[in-house]
Design an enzyme around this catalytic site. Structure first.
Site: not given
Ligand code: UDX
Length: 433
Positions: A263, A323
């Site tokens: 994103c 992440k």
């Protein structure tokens, strides 16, 4: 209620499954036959905490179905979610052909009133265009509405984000649609976590604006981390001091190796591109993107402070995912760091708890190992790129024994610099002298 999802990627799969868990009957579709076949055999294409259990329960209870039959999905449901990807084109623009193809399919198969909910991240004006496409392609005139309902799910906490959202944003210009949306979301929104209705264009822009603001905070801190290092300050302390101000808040102020994922990078560039297409300048967004790219490239130079010549050196990498708690490596800083190391002829041993299979598809010519300590055997240095919990309190004594040289570059500031130096490591992190 009867719902269909077009696009069984991350957004469609998680949202569809969660809506089924609220008692709705949900059909998830995709044009990728292999994906649907796998899902019907219980193979979930993504790693998301908690998803498997909910998906299996709802499939078993016959509230959740997977099919490539798009016609069935249109005719048998009242609410149709468009959740297909809008990947980045070569010029930064979002690719809209998948969204418009779904709109056409909906139009061609419409048999009664449908509420079309646009979940894909789309440029301003897309909902209007979808309305036009449906009108133009309908076989006979049937009423429908199109609303914008951007998704704010974070990978790794997506289920919780769905069940307890900060807010649900809906861009809507029809009373009927508003009523349906209120009923649909009633189980997840509460007094203090509102369902926010606004006009369609504002809703479309809210998604881009939110992601761009979060990315801006990260790039701001990453830029500041270089000054912090130069003057001998500590960026973590600075973030703490800033974050206690209610107006600033503490989240998304962690300096590190740069943001990645499906994103932030894409949405920052797409919003910049939208602004420029209206003849506006985009000083901030272009800088946010530039700072992020530079940050991803700032890790290997740190290593070279200790090892100026990387030719033939063995470098261990801990963390490949963009992440923790995801197997996603899209735009992951690790990919950039590995390519840089390869350019310098270093040998690489990499470990990640979840993301190795996805990284292997992109980079096949490095060594992948099955546990974190195996990566350290004979290593000249360790670079930490993802802050998985299992990396937070490792056995430093064991690490010292395994490594040839005791060098750690900590791209996520998870270790205590004083402690590491006391134990005998040469240690550099981000924004801490
Ligand atoms: C993001 C948005 O948060 C979510 O609302 C939207 O729907 C999709 O995009 P996601 O891509 O899952 O979610 O990741 P997020 O948790 O937001 O992290 C994005 C990146 O920023 C990661 O690479 C992360 O490591 C990095 N990050 C985050 C930092 O570098 N510093 C921070 O302080 C926070």
């Amino acid at each position: 209620m009867k719902l269909s999802f077009f696009g069984t990627g991350y957004v469609g799969l998680v949202t569809g499954t969660c809506f089924a868990d609220l008692g709705n009957e949900v059909i998830c579709t995709d044009i990728d036959e292999e994906k649907i076949r796998s899902l019907n055999e219980g193979v979930i294409p993504i790693y998301e905490q908690g998803l498997r259990e909910i998906l299996e329960r709802n499939a078993k209870n016959r509230r959740l179905f997977f099919t490539t039959n798009l016609k069935k999905a249109v005719t048998e449901s009242d609410i149709l979610f468009i959740a297909v990807g809008t990947p980045q084109k070569f010029n930064g623009q979002a690719e809209m052909k998948y969204v418009f193809n779904v709109a056409k399919t909906i139009a061609e198969n419409m048999n009664s009133y449908k509420l079309v909910v646009v979940k894909s991240t789309v440029p301003v004006g897309t909902c209007e265009k979808i309305k036009r496409i449906i009108k133009e392609n309908q076989k006979k005139k049937i009423a429908f509405d199109v609303v914008s309902n951007p998704e704010f799910l974070k990978e790794g906490t997506a289920i919780k984000d769905f069940q307890v959202p900060d807010r649900v944003v809906v861009g809507c210009d029809s009373k009927k649609a508003k009523k349906i949306i209120k009923t649909l979301y009633a189980p997840v929104v509460r007094m203090d976590k509102p369902l926010v209705f606004m006009d369609v264009k504002s809703s479309e822009l809210t998604k881009y604006a939110s992601n761009a603001m979060l990315a801006t905070r990260i790039s701001f801190m990453n830029e500041l981390s270089h000054l912090s290092e130069a003057v001998g300050a500590d960026i973590k302390q600075i973030a703490k001091g800033m974050g206690l101000d209610d107006r600033i808040g503490s989240r998304f102020l962690q300096a590190g190796v740069g943001y990645g994922g499906s994103c932030f990078p894409k949405d920052v560039r797409a919003l910049a591109q939208i602004q420029e297409s209206f003849g506006h300048t985009t000083n901030i967004l272009r800088a946010v993107d530039y700072v992020n790219e530079r940050q991803k490239r700032s890790i290997v130079p740190k290593l070279k402070k200790f090892l100026p010549n990387l030719d033939g050196k063995k470098i261990a990498i801990w963390g490949l995912a963009f992440k923790p708690k995801t197997d996603d490596v899209r735009e992951a800083p690790a990919l950039t760091v590995i390519e840089q190391l390869k350019d310098e002829f270093a040998t690489i041993s990499a470990y990640d708890p979840e993301a190795m299979h996805n990284t292997k598809r992109i980079i096949s010519d490095i060594n992948y190992v099955e546990n974190s300590y195996d990566a350290l055997k004979g290593a000249d240095a360790l670079i930490l790129l993802t802050e998985w919990d299992e990396f937070r309190t490792p056995d430093f004594k064991k690490m010292k024994k395994l490594m040839k040289q005791r060098i750690i570059i900590d791209g996520r500031n998870i270790y205590n610099p004083k402690l590491l130096r006391k134990i005998g490591f040469k240690y550099l992190s981000v924004g801490r002298s």
